[in-house]
Design an enzyme around this catalytic site. Structure first.
Site, PDB file in Angstrom:
ATOM      1  N   LYS A  29     -16.047  13.733 -21.758  1.00 50.43           N
ATOM      2  CA  LYS A  29     -17.458  13.319 -21.863  1.00 50.43           C
ATOM      3  C   LYS A  29     -17.917  13.661 -23.278  1.00 50.43           C
ATOM      4  O   LYS A  29     -18.529  14.692 -23.534  1.00 50.43           O
ATOM      5  CB  LYS A  29     -18.288  14.025 -20.791  1.00 50.43           C
ATOM      6  CG  LYS A  29     -19.591  13.315 -20.553  1.00 50.43           C
ATOM      7  CD  LYS A  29     -20.175  13.646 -19.213  1.00 50.43           C
ATOM      8  CE  LYS A  29     -21.603  13.192 -19.108  1.00 50.43           C
ATOM      9  NZ  LYS A  29     -21.812  11.758 -19.323  1.00 50.43           N
ATOM     10  N   GLU A  45     -15.407   1.245 -14.987  1.00 48.56           N
ATOM     11  CA  GLU A  45     -16.660   1.884 -14.568  1.00 48.56           C
ATOM     12  C   GLU A  45     -17.799   1.128 -15.218  1.00 48.56           C
ATOM     13  O   GLU A  45     -17.587   0.098 -15.860  1.00 48.56           O
ATOM     14  CB  GLU A  45     -16.684   3.359 -14.968  1.00 48.56           C
ATOM     15  CG  GLU A  45     -16.561   3.603 -16.462  1.00 48.56           C
ATOM     16  CD  GLU A  45     -16.636   5.082 -16.843  1.00 48.56           C
ATOM     17  OE1 GLU A  45     -17.087   5.911 -16.035  1.00 48.56           O
ATOM     18  OE2 GLU A  45     -16.240   5.395 -17.983  1.00 48.56           O
ATOM     19  N   ARG A  97     -16.409  20.690 -16.083  1.00 56.18           N
ATOM     20  CA  ARG A  97     -16.055  19.451 -16.795  1.00 56.18           C
ATOM     21  C   ARG A  97     -16.285  19.606 -18.299  1.00 56.18           C
ATOM     22  O   ARG A  97     -15.501  19.111 -19.112  1.00 56.18           O
ATOM     23  CB  ARG A  97     -16.860  18.271 -16.240  1.00 56.18           C
ATOM     24  CG  ARG A  97     -16.429  16.929 -16.817  1.00 56.18           C
ATOM     25  CD  ARG A  97     -17.054  15.749 -16.110  1.00 56.18           C
ATOM     26  NE  ARG A  97     -18.493  15.700 -16.296  1.00 56.18           N
ATOM     27  CZ  ARG A  97     -19.294  14.800 -15.724  1.00 56.18           C
ATOM     28  NH1 ARG A  97     -18.789  13.888 -14.900  1.00 56.18           N
ATOM     29  NH2 ARG A  97     -20.590  14.808 -15.948  1.00 56.18           N
TER      30      ARG A  97
HETATM   31  N1  PMP Z   1     -19.358   7.150 -16.289  1.00 58.43           N
HETATM   32  C1  PMP Z   1     -19.954   7.348 -17.478  1.00 58.43           C
HETATM   33  C2  PMP Z   1     -19.420   6.645 -18.671  1.00 58.43           C
HETATM   34  C3  PMP Z   1     -21.057   8.201 -17.579  1.00 58.43           C
HETATM   35  O1  PMP Z   1     -21.661   8.406 -18.759  1.00 58.43           O
HETATM   36  C4  PMP Z   1     -21.554   8.825 -16.409  1.00 58.43           C
HETATM   37  C5  PMP Z   1     -22.768   9.706 -16.485  1.00 58.43           C
HETATM   38  N2  PMP Z   1     -22.447  10.987 -16.860  1.00 58.43           N
HETATM   39  C6  PMP Z   1     -20.889   8.599 -15.192  1.00 58.43           C
HETATM   40  C7  PMP Z   1     -19.794   7.749 -15.170  1.00 58.43           C
HETATM   41  C8  PMP Z   1     -21.331   9.277 -13.940  1.00 58.43           C
HETATM   42  O2  PMP Z   1     -20.968  10.647 -13.985  1.00 58.43           O
HETATM   43  P1  PMP Z   1     -21.835  11.775 -13.288  1.00 58.43           P
HETATM   44  O3  PMP Z   1     -21.923  11.450 -11.844  1.00 58.43           O
HETATM   45  O4  PMP Z   1     -21.091  13.028 -13.546  1.00 58.43           O
HETATM   46  O5  PMP Z   1     -23.174  11.763 -13.954  1.00 58.43           O
END
Ligand code: PMP
Length: 296
Positions: free
Chosen positions: A157, A190, A58
């Site tokens: 990200k 989200e 990622r």
């Molecule tokens: N959405 C956002 C905006 C985030 O910052 C995160 C944390 N990284 C997630 C969802 C969850 O992603 P992950 O399971 O990869 O930590």
């Protein structure tokens, strides 16, 4: 989740482990000036880094999307993550892997930045309060919309988290620790640092990433657990109504793992207590996290 501060921490910075006091980046770094950079938050459980390959993949996709050359190969970063955990004597912890655009001028032009910085912090983890898991979390929809894919695609990200921070401020001001963020069309995207799932009539639903969701690694693990449990799962556009009338709701994220939600916008979700299906996912997640991963 707030990483607990460790004394005499060793930080990986641009190819070597240095003392925390020596781990510095320039005030001219575009990561600082413009949020121009990318990161991953990763967990270490029982001496194993959970889903390291997926996180590194990622990171590479985020880098491609913003045309940033990561100055290390995937294998080198993987080894550096493990080295940093070992150097700090950790068996369980939280790892923050960051790549910034590097030092440039005070102007925006990223092509003038020639020294991307890569650093890794591996710290002890201060877990979320146990009540979040036993009693569930109350969350609220906030006015700030999640950035759309035509602006800053949420799949990247990036170090630019102001969108999420504005939403977090609104949630905290409303007495909640997490916020539901809608997209510009009014569909659920989200939370500020977590993906969201609901259970309705035995089927799990989660917004597609095109609705404005990060492709969460824990979200992927949740999809795997759903397959194992034989619970149907669909990616579909969700409205606030869907959350209000859901039988169960839970959030997923690296820091939070899987947290049941017991109220949305002042309405009890289901019975108002953490649901049995969320419990199955929490158990399923803990079993995977405790047994899989890249040994440091
Ligand atoms: N959405 C956002 C905006 C985030 O910052 C995160 C944390 N990284 C997630 C969802 C969850 O992603 P992950 O399971 O990869 O930590």
């Amino acid at each position: 989740m707030i990483p607990a501060t460790n004394k005499l921490m060793k930080i990986f910075l641009n190819g070597q482990l240095v003392e925390e006091a020596e781990a510095k980046v320039s005030v001219f770094d575009h990561g600082l000036l413009y949020g121009d950079g990318i990161f991953e938050g990763i967990r270490l459980y029982n001496g194993r880094v959970f889903r390291l390959e997926e996180h590194l993949k990622r990171l590479e996709l985020s880098a491609r999307a913003i045309m940033l050359d990561i100055p290390m190969s995937r294998e080198e970063i993987s080894a550096a993550v493990c080295d940093t955990c070992r150097a700090n004597g950790l068996t369980d912890g939280y790892i923050r892997l960051v790549v910034t655009r590097g030092t440039g001028t005070l102007g925006l032009n990223p092509y003038l930045c020639t020294d991307p910085q890569i650093f890794i912090i591996a710290d002890k983890i201060q877990l979320y309060p146990e009540e979040y898991y036993t009693d569930g979390l109350k969350i609220v929809t906030v006015p700030t919309r999640r950035s759309g894919p035509a602006g800053l695609p949420p799949m990247i990200k990036s170090l630019n988290y102001l969108n999420n921070i504005l939403a977090k401020i609104e949630a905290i001001n409303a007495g909640c620790m997490e916020a539901i963020m809608l997209n510009e069309q009014g569909y659920v995207a989200e939370c500020t640092g977590d993906n969201v799932f609901i259970l309705q009539d035995g089927t799990l639903h989660t917004p597609p990433s095109s609705a404005g969701a990060l492709k969460g690694i824990t979200r992927e693990v949740t999809v795997e657990i759903a397959h194992t449990l034989g619970i149907p799962l669909v990616e579909s556009n969700l409205t606030r109504y869907d959350l209000w009338v859901a039988d169960e709701c839970f959030l997923t994220g690296t820091a939070a793992e899987i947290v049941p939600v017991t109220a949305v916008d002042g309405r009890a979700v289901g019975t108002g207590h953490p649901g049995p299906v969320a419990g199955q996912f929490i158990d399923g997640f803990r079993a995977k996290a405790g047994s899989e991963g890249t040994e440091i």
